[in-house]
Design an enzyme around this catalytic site. Structure first.
Site, short mmCIF file in Angstrom:
data_model
loop_
_atom_site.label_atom_id
_atom_site.label_comp_id
_atom_site.label_asym_id
_atom_site.label_seq_id
_atom_site.Cartn_x
_atom_site.Cartn_y
_atom_site.Cartn_z
N ASN A 193 -17.30 7.07 7.82
CA ASN A 193 -15.90 7.11 8.23
C ASN A 193 -15.21 8.12 7.33
OD1 ASN A 193 -13.30 6.61 9.04
ND2 ASN A 193 -13.17 4.56 8.12
N GLY A 194 -14.69 9.21 7.89
CA GLY A 194 -14.00 10.20 7.06
C GLY A 194 -14.39 11.60 7.45
N ARG A 212 -10.46 0.25 15.91
CA ARG A 212 -10.45 1.34 14.92
C ARG A 212 -10.89 2.67 15.51
NH1 ARG A 212 -9.94 -0.30 9.70
NH2 ARG A 212 -10.80 1.68 9.00
N GLU A 246 2.51 6.13 24.01
CA GLU A 246 1.13 5.88 23.56
C GLU A 246 0.38 4.93 24.50
OE1 GLU A 246 0.81 4.09 19.67
OE2 GLU A 246 2.56 2.87 19.99
N LYS A 259 6.28 3.64 22.07
CA LYS A 259 5.42 2.62 22.69
C LYS A 259 5.01 3.05 24.09
CE LYS A 259 4.27 0.38 19.92
NZ LYS A 259 4.74 0.77 18.65
N HIS A 317 24.79 16.86 23.34
CA HIS A 317 24.49 18.14 22.69
C HIS A 317 23.21 18.78 23.26
CE1 HIS A 317 27.74 17.58 19.90
NE2 HIS A 317 27.31 16.35 19.65
N LYS A 321 -6.51 2.78 15.26
CA LYS A 321 -5.56 1.91 14.59
C LYS A 321 -5.17 2.41 13.21
CE LYS A 321 -3.10 -1.83 14.23
NZ LYS A 321 -1.83 -1.79 14.98
N CYS A 365 -12.92 5.24 12.28
CA CYS A 365 -14.19 4.65 12.68
C CYS A 365 -14.32 3.24 12.10
CB CYS A 365 -15.34 5.49 12.15
SG CYS A 365 -15.16 7.22 12.57
N GLU A 419 11.37 4.02 18.78
CA GLU A 419 10.19 3.15 18.83
C GLU A 419 9.87 2.78 20.29
OE1 GLU A 419 7.78 2.28 17.23
OE2 GLU A 419 7.12 0.30 17.81
N TRP A 429 -14.26 7.38 15.90
CA TRP A 429 -13.07 8.14 16.32
C TRP A 429 -13.39 9.56 15.92
CZ3 TRP A 429 -8.97 10.98 14.09
CH2 TRP A 429 -7.87 11.17 14.92
C1 F6R Z 1 2.30 3.14 16.88
C2 F6R Z 1 1.45 3.00 15.73
C3 F6R Z 1 1.34 4.17 14.80
C4 F6R Z 1 1.35 3.67 13.34
C5 F6R Z 1 1.11 4.84 12.39
C6 F6R Z 1 1.17 4.39 10.93
O1 F6R Z 1 2.29 1.98 17.65
O2 F6R Z 1 0.83 2.00 15.52
O3 F6R Z 1 2.35 5.09 15.01
O4 F6R Z 1 2.57 3.05 13.09
O5 F6R Z 1 -0.14 5.42 12.64
O6 F6R Z 1 0.22 3.44 10.67
P1 F6R Z 1 0.30 2.53 9.38
O7 F6R Z 1 1.53 1.69 9.48
O8 F6R Z 1 -0.94 1.71 9.38
O9 F6R Z 1 0.40 3.46 8.20
#
Ligand code: F6R
Length: 619
Positions: free
Chosen positions: A106-107, A27, A496, A493, A512, A614, A2, A489, A80
């Protein structure tokens, strides 16, 4: 998670708060709400609230239809969802039973059930399913019994378990706003005749760049021209003052359609900034915030890297670099799994926590566990003053600037840079590489901003590719060695952002099992190692041939001049010629561009993908 913002000053609180929420909407975007004090200082002072499920735009529409009264004190929230569905009722702010106190959160409050029962037994009617509303009721009970808002907040925090960062106001006490911080971030903005509380400085840098960061378990009280901090127990405390050295343009889109696209194109600068100032007067590598002594580093006989998501993949790349340059064994662990498997740790284990936000709860809990086992913790982090570096023994800050797109891009590349620097620094201290060898790799790293800029030159080719695959529903990504985490990765991408089935594999593993997924027309991205790694390279080319023979459409990411991939690839995206360990810095970029463009073509919200936030401040 949040986003929280509180404002007390002379400007329109509504405007400041809504703008602040806009800058932090990355966020969380399940709902948005604002509470203002109406008629501050009069007998009839009351809290006016508008809140709405969905993105901030929905709240703005509601305020247009049903305007808020003018006010210079208020708070706002984007959510969130954790407790309770993302609907209007559960949106924050929440009010106390008599509507005098408004609170945002937030939490997660863990002793939620017993507090709810206690309030309901006492006749309180709770309007939402949230844990937050309980805190609003408890806080209002305290102020109604005569406590000032600061004391009330201290008392309430003392009763709660879990993670909770709050901001609250009392309509009868309109010259202060009170916040409390446990686990998720809360910073104070110190302006001229105005003060702010927010989850992120982005909320107030338009107004002030002077800030104060709060520690764990602290309560903060702001007035228009003062700030005071205490512990939850009321004991005096101090926050850390700091100056925000990036400006508003860093938090804006600069003509791009998405923050993510802007951040992809910022990568040459971000990589360069993360390398800046890393050499001492003699040219040797230095890491300023490395608060571990050379002897402590020499004693390290095992490294465990912990991280989540994209940061975990940066950790996988780090393993290749550290083991190769320093000959120290490295394990890479998902933060969410780490402490539950009872890891073997001691004082000679260095735990490296990688986190862009510095707030990820899984990673935070993992480092706390490591420290109880006497291990030293080094954080690689992009967010100055966030919780993970604060609780670590040492830190290497990346200098990506604010990353606002929910999907990490420049955060990832700069984490890779920090991992390489750490590996080289360990090699320097432990003497596993000669000074001139380290210098040679540093020079290669210093050439990477240009290499990243070069690969960005292939954006149009990648966009065309994304458009041509807009109908596909399944994608595979394969790589070997340092190209394997890049494949993972690339798949993340795409998942998500475009909500498509995408999987990454070690190319050697295909046979395999996963090769059964290959069917006519399925696109397979292949990260091809540089040719001077002929063993790896040739095995990869054989792998491409094998999937192509089974009908796959193969897209090779291969270095300039590598003609061996042409006959087995439907498309070749060229990468600059770089050393194999540094190749992830260039190979990740076309995959970022591809996911961004494909999601755009599909009409999806690239910066705010569904169900994500985020920084993930719950476990
Ligand atoms: C993917 C992404 C997430 C973060 C993960 C860790 O694009 O952004 O997978 O990498 O939530 O976040 P941090 O690096 O902030 O601990």
């Amino acid at each position: 998670m949040c986003a929280i913002v509180g404002y007390l000053g002379a400007k329109s609180a509504q405007e400041v708060i809504v703008e602040g929420l806009r800058r932090m909407e990355y966020r969380g975007y399940d709902s948005a709400g604002v509470a203002l004090v109406d008629g501050a200082g009069t007998e009839s002072a009351a809290v006016a609230v508008r809140k709405k499920a969905g993105k901030l735009g929905n709240l703005e529409k509601l305020i247009d239809e049903d305007p808020l009264p003018p006010s210079t004190i208020g708070l706002g929230h984007t959510r969130w969802a954790t407790h309770g569905a993302p609907n209007d009722r559960n949106a924050h702010p929440h009010l106390g039973a008599h509507g005098r106190v408004a609170l945002i959160h937030n939490g997660i409050i863990e002793n939620f059930a017993e507090l709810r029962a206690e309030l309901e037994d006492a006749g309180h009617v709770l309007l939402s399913e949230t844990d937050t509303e309980l805190a609003a009721h408890l806080l209002e009970l305290e102020v109604e019994s005569g406590a000032d808002l600061t004391t009330a907040m201290q008392r309430v925090c003392g009763r709660l378990d879990g993670a909770f960062t709050f901001v609250a106001l009392d309509a009868r006490d309109p010259d202060r706003i009170v916040g409390a911080r446990r686990n998720s971030p809360l910073v104070v903005g110190l302006g001229e005749g105005e003060s702010f509380l927010a989850s992120d400085v982005a909320a107030f840098i338009e107004h002030t760049r002077e800030a104060l960061e709060l520690g764990q378990d602290q309560v903060v009280t702001i007035t228009r021209d003062s700030v005071s901090v205490t512990g939850f127990d009321g004991s005096p405390a101090e926050g850390n003052r700091f100056h925000v050295d990036w400006d508003l343009s860093a938090a804006e889109k600069d003509g791009h359609d998405w923050f993510m696209r802007k951040e992809i194109f910022e990568q040459p600068r971000a990589v360069a900034d993360s390398l800046l100032g890393r050499r001492g007067a003699d040219g040797a590598l230095q890491l300023d915030e490395m608060r571990l002594s050379d002897q402590e580093l020499r004693d390290v006989d095992k490294i465990i890297i912990i991280a989540a998501g994209t940061s975990f993949y940066a950790g996988m790349v780090a393993k290749y670099a550290v083991e190769h340059w320093c000959r120290v064994p490295v394990e890479v662990e998902l933060a969410s799994e780490f402490r539950y498997r009872d890891p073997i740790l001691d004082y000679s284990t260095l735990v490296v926590a990688i986190s862009q936000s510095g707030e990820t709860a899984d990673t935070l809990q993992a480092i706390r566990h490591a420290r109880t086992q006497r291990s030293k913790v080094l954080a690689i982090c992009n967010t100055n003053g966030s919780t993970i570096p604060r609780e670590s023994d040492a830190v290497i800050y990346t200098h990506a600037g604010p990353e606002i797109g929910v999907a990490s891009t420049k955060g990832f590349l700069t984490q890779l840079v920090a991992c390489y620097l750490l590996a080289l620094y360990l090699a320097q201290v432990k003497g596993t590489k000669y000074g001139d060898e380290i210098d040679q790799v540093l020079c290669q790293l210093e050439a990477m901003p240009e290499a990243v800029a070069e690969v960005l030159g292939s954006a149009e080719q990648v966009y065309a590719l994304a458009r041509s695959y807009a109908e596909r529903r399944s994608f595979l990504f394969v790589g070997r060695h340092a190209g394997y985490p890049v494949a993972l990765e690339g798949a993340l991408k795409l998942k998500e952002l475009a909500y498509l089935h995408a999987e990454g594999f070690a190319a050697g593993e295909l046979k395999h099992g996963p090769i059964a997924l290959v069917e006519d027309g399925v696109p397979v991205f292949c990260v091809v190692p540089p040719r001077d790694r002929d063993f790896l390279h040739d095995k990869m080319v054989s792998g491409i041939m094998e999937v192509r023979a089974r009908g796959a459409r193969t897209i090779a990411l291969a270095e300039v001049g590598d003609t061996s991939v042409e006959s087995c690839s439907d498309e070749v995206v060229r990468l600059p010629r770089v050393p194999v360990l540094l190749q992830p810095l260039v190979a990740a970029v076309p995959l970022q561009l591809f996911a961004c463009e494909l999601a755009t073509v599909l009409g999806l919200d690239v910066d705010q993908p569904r169900n994500l936030a985020k920084s993930v401040t719950v476990e």
